[in-house]
Design an enzyme around this catalytic site. Structure first.
Site, mmCIF file in Angstrom:
data_model
loop_
_atom_site.group_PDB
_atom_site.id
_atom_site.type_symbol
_atom_site.label_atom_id
_atom_site.label_comp_id
_atom_site.label_asym_id
_atom_site.label_seq_id
_atom_site.Cartn_x
_atom_site.Cartn_y
_atom_site.Cartn_z
ATOM 1 N N SER A 177 0.747 -1.011 -0.048
ATOM 2 C CA SER A 177 0.098 -0.063 0.087
ATOM 3 C C SER A 177 0.885 1.400 -0.021
ATOM 4 O O SER A 177 2.100 1.110 -0.484
ATOM 5 C CB SER A 177 -0.955 -0.011 1.086
ATOM 6 O OG SER A 177 -1.932 0.939 1.087
ATOM 7 N N ASN A 178 0.344 2.385 0.410
ATOM 8 C CA ASN A 178 1.167 3.771 0.468
ATOM 9 C C ASN A 178 0.558 4.606 1.434
ATOM 10 O O ASN A 178 -0.123 4.059 2.389
ATOM 11 C CB ASN A 178 0.872 4.336 -0.856
ATOM 12 C CG ASN A 178 -0.421 4.698 -1.166
ATOM 13 O OD1 ASN A 178 -1.175 5.353 -0.708
ATOM 14 N ND2 ASN A 178 -1.124 3.904 -2.253
ATOM 15 N N ARG A 179 1.309 5.851 1.627
ATOM 16 C CA ARG A 179 0.971 6.528 2.944
ATOM 17 C C ARG A 179 -0.018 7.620 2.864
ATOM 18 O O ARG A 179 -0.427 8.338 3.670
ATOM 19 C CB ARG A 179 2.325 7.248 3.112
ATOM 20 C CG ARG A 179 3.456 6.596 3.480
ATOM 21 C CD ARG A 179 4.686 7.452 3.861
ATOM 22 N NE ARG A 179 5.919 6.789 3.841
ATOM 23 C CZ ARG A 179 6.405 5.823 5.096
ATOM 24 N NH1 ARG A 179 5.417 5.752 6.035
ATOM 25 N NH2 ARG A 179 7.384 5.474 4.977
ATOM 26 N N SER A 180 -0.988 7.352 1.746
ATOM 27 C CA SER A 180 -2.189 8.385 1.780
ATOM 28 C C SER A 180 -3.143 7.879 2.888
ATOM 29 O O SER A 180 -3.414 6.900 3.273
ATOM 30 C CB SER A 180 -2.877 7.823 0.398
ATOM 31 O OG SER A 180 -4.271 8.393 0.365
#
Ligand code: CTP
Ligand code: CA
Length: 224
Positions: A33-36
């Site tokens: 995933s990512n940091r959003s």
């Protein structure tokens, strides 16, 4: 006290907002995933609903509470997000893709938990569909399409490229390498670039305020 007068400037409009990061499974217990955080998208959905729009919020995983007057669709992967957005796209007036969509997914998701073995392991990834680009290909002249661009360099140039390549009406570009901008903070520093070539440089501001500025600009351009 005086209640702030609610302007119902988006009454009768259907707005799709995507928010937060997608998750791409590796095996039953792991994902990429990512940091959003979803803060920007949730702020836009909240503001659009308060202006009277019918809002569909297609959201990746976040712990932000959704406003009650929006239709919330929770998704994990990019392909799930695409399916739900496309289901709602045909009769929608404004679409705002603020989600951080994973560019790649795991080629073969393991059905059982992967056991550790070698010192080095490789996971093969394949490209996800570009949801926004797909919408740009099929949108009608009456539909207003907005993308976001998170960049760490050449912000304006890269963002303009995305605006053109994806056939957008507007792109909101932010330099996520600056303090106070981008992922997982309450503020942002954005450039709002529209297809008529206009660029609005927004100062450091709360995402809730930036949401208002984005929607004000969309309304202004749509009513031209
Ligand atoms: N986007 C999308 N589907 C994808 C990737 C991105 O719909 N598979 C959307 C994002 O929601 C955003 C816009 O496209 O509104 C730009 O995303 P960004 O990651 O900045 O650009 P990419 O086109 O993915 O290019 P790159 O990551 O290589 O800069
Ligand atoms: Ca990307």
């Amino acid at each position: 006290y005086v209640e702030k007068q609610n302007n119902q400037s988006l009454k009768g409009k259907k707005v799709i907002v995507s928010a937060a990061g997608t998750r791409e499974p590796i095996d039953p217990v792991r994902y990429i995933s990512n940091r959003s955080s979803g803060k920007m998208g949730y702020a836009i959905a909240t503001e659009a609903a308060s202006r009277g729009a019918e809002v569909v919020l297609v959201s990746g995983i976040t712990n932000i509470k959704a406003p009650e007057n929006v239709k919330l669709i929770k998704v994990e992967s990019a392909r799930e997000m695409q399916k739900h957005i496309e289901e709602h796209f045909a009769d929608c007036d404004i679409t705002i893709m603020s989600a951080a969509v994973s560019d790649y997914r795991v080629k073969e998701v393991a059905s059982q938990k992967i056991k550790k073995s070698d010192e080095v392991m490789t996971i093969e990834l394949v490209k996800n569909p570009d949801i926004l680009k797909g919408l740009g290909e099929k949108k009608s002249d009456k539909q207003y399409l907005v993308g976001f661009a998170a960049e760490t360099q050449n912000v304006e140039e890269y963002a303009k490229g995305k605006l053109q390549r994806k056939n957008l009406d507007m792109i909101v570009a932010n330099d996520v390498s600056q303090a106070g901008a981008g992922f997982n903070v309450d503020t942002n520093i954005a450039k709002i670039i529209t297809c008529d070539g206009e660029i609005k440089q927004a100062p450091l501001m709360q995402k809730t305020e930036l949401a208002k500025l984005i929607l004000d600009t969309i309304e202004e351009k749509m009513n031209k």
